[in-house]
Design an enzyme around this catalytic site. Structure first.
Site, mmCIF file in Angstrom:
data_model
loop_
_atom_site.group_PDB
_atom_site.id
_atom_site.type_symbol
_atom_site.label_atom_id
_atom_site.label_comp_id
_atom_site.label_asym_id
_atom_site.label_seq_id
_atom_site.Cartn_x
_atom_site.Cartn_y
_atom_site.Cartn_z
ATOM 1 N N GLY A 210 0.876 -1.102 0.008
ATOM 2 C CA GLY A 210 0.020 0.025 0.113
ATOM 3 C C GLY A 210 0.924 1.215 0.028
ATOM 4 O O GLY A 210 0.465 2.252 -0.522
ATOM 5 N N ASP A 211 1.869 1.300 0.662
ATOM 6 C CA ASP A 211 3.003 2.537 0.581
ATOM 7 C C ASP A 211 4.202 2.151 0.257
ATOM 8 O O ASP A 211 5.048 2.246 1.129
ATOM 9 C CB ASP A 211 2.930 3.179 1.764
ATOM 10 N N PHE A 212 4.619 1.021 -0.571
ATOM 11 C CA PHE A 212 5.857 0.529 -0.617
ATOM 12 C C PHE A 212 6.887 1.501 -1.332
ATOM 13 O O PHE A 212 6.692 2.030 -2.554
ATOM 14 C CB PHE A 212 5.812 -0.749 -1.589
ATOM 15 N N GLN A 213 8.005 1.954 -0.695
ATOM 16 C CA GLN A 213 9.128 2.553 -1.207
ATOM 17 C C GLN A 213 10.275 2.118 -0.490
ATOM 18 O O GLN A 213 10.454 1.333 0.302
ATOM 19 C CB GLN A 213 8.585 4.346 -0.890
ATOM 20 N N LYS A 216 11.117 2.245 3.107
ATOM 21 C CA LYS A 216 10.085 1.283 4.074
ATOM 22 C C LYS A 216 10.627 0.057 3.870
ATOM 23 O O LYS A 216 9.926 -0.871 4.092
ATOM 24 C CB LYS A 216 8.788 1.668 3.818
#
Length: 314
Positions: A210-213, A216
């Site tokens: 959902g907020d993969f970067q 992270k």
């Protein structure tokens, strides 16, 4: 920020929320966020005592949506104690970590539903994929996110990509988003059209980070790289990859030929993970536009305008 205890001690420290968390939640309207911040030091103390943890320090500066305390368990094993801010992603994070069970992601050791507290395996919080050269970081990121794309458990409580992105539609349509957003109206309209088309014919429904970067994905002992901080939802892989396309966007913009760099990223990521190129490009454009407007609304003018420029390049 004070945060000191002796090993085995649970009641001698003062745990003040990190400044980034205070700033981020200070922009959230309503009483629950303010009350949670006020109660957080006492919540931390109680959880340390309940789980028999000692806490050398709080991770500083911390995140925008949680506070993390580095702790030692009663048997001497290091761990990290995370307190997510109240919100729609607090409970799903624990559910997603249980589903992954350490496969590509940090392992969940314990969960306390009333407080939302998560006891996690300790990773090297200061070493993320952003410490690697760009090409190597993208390669490692692709290998990590691939492991997270699994079938969601039966009866899961995760929201879908369609539901989550629908909440942003009013933001993208708002006529009061400022002069830069008004100039970008054709681009924002394209982002809305892409979102409608992509959610109408999603080819799969997998569990997503959902907020993969890159920031992270942290270094670990059990595995070289493990994902943290999910905002889990279900949907297609291209949505997760789109955030990765935008990674290090300020560095890309400062280099030569940023539009060509973005196109190569889309091609490389799509081909390596067997994702449709056009769907990835569409979701990357949408996410750049949405993030750009949110940054503008938060007063981060330079970053917001640059993200809108990225959307235009896509």
């Amino acid at each position: 920020m004070a945060a000191h205890t002796q090993p085995g001690g649970h009641g001698t420290a003062s745990f003040d929320p990190p400044r980034r968390l205070l700033t981020a939640l200070g922009q959230v309207p309503g009483e629950p966020a303010r009350r949670w911040l006020e109660d957080l030091p006492a919540i931390v103390e109680r959880q340390l005592a309940t789980w028999e943890l000692s806490a050398p320090r709080v991770v500083n500066p911390g995140g925008r949506g949680s506070m993390v305390v580095l702790v030692t368990q009663a048997d001497g094993t290091p761990a990290a104690l995370k307190f997510p801010a109240p919100g729609p992603d607090a409970a799903p994070e624990a559910e997603a970590l249980r589903r992954w069970d350490g496969w590509g992601a940090v392992r969940l050791l314990r969960h306390d539903p009333p407080t939302g507290a998560l006891l996690l395996e300790r990773l090297h919080e200061s070493v993320s994929l952003r410490s690697l050269p760009e090409a190597k970081a993208l390669l490692e990121a692709a290998g990590t996110v691939r492991r997270l794309w699994v079938e969601p458990p039966a009866g899961h409580g995760f929201r879908s990509v369609a539901e989550v992105t629908a909440e942003a539609v009013p933001v993208l349509r708002s006529p009061d988003a400022g002069p830069r957003a008004r100039e970008a109206r054709p681009l924002l309209d394209e982002a809305l059209e892409l979102r409608a088309a992509l959610t109408a014919d999603a080819p799969e429904e997998l569990l997503l980070h959902g907020d993969f970067q890159q920031g992270k994905v942290l270094s670990g002992e059990r595995a070289p790289w493990l994902a943290v901080g999910p905002a889990p939802l279900v949907g297609e892989r291209a949505y997760d990859l789109a955030r990765l396309v935008l990674d290090r966007f300020e560095d890309v913009a400062a280099g030569s030929g940023p539009a060509a760099v973005l196109r190569r990223r889309v091609t490389r990521l799509a081909d390596s993970l067997e994702v449709d190129r056009e769907r990835l490009r569409g979701w990357a454009l949408y996410r750049a536009a949405e993030l750009g407007l949110r940054r503008l609304a938060a007063g981060e003018r330079a970053r917001g305008e640059l993200l809108l420029e990225f959307a235009g390049w896509l």
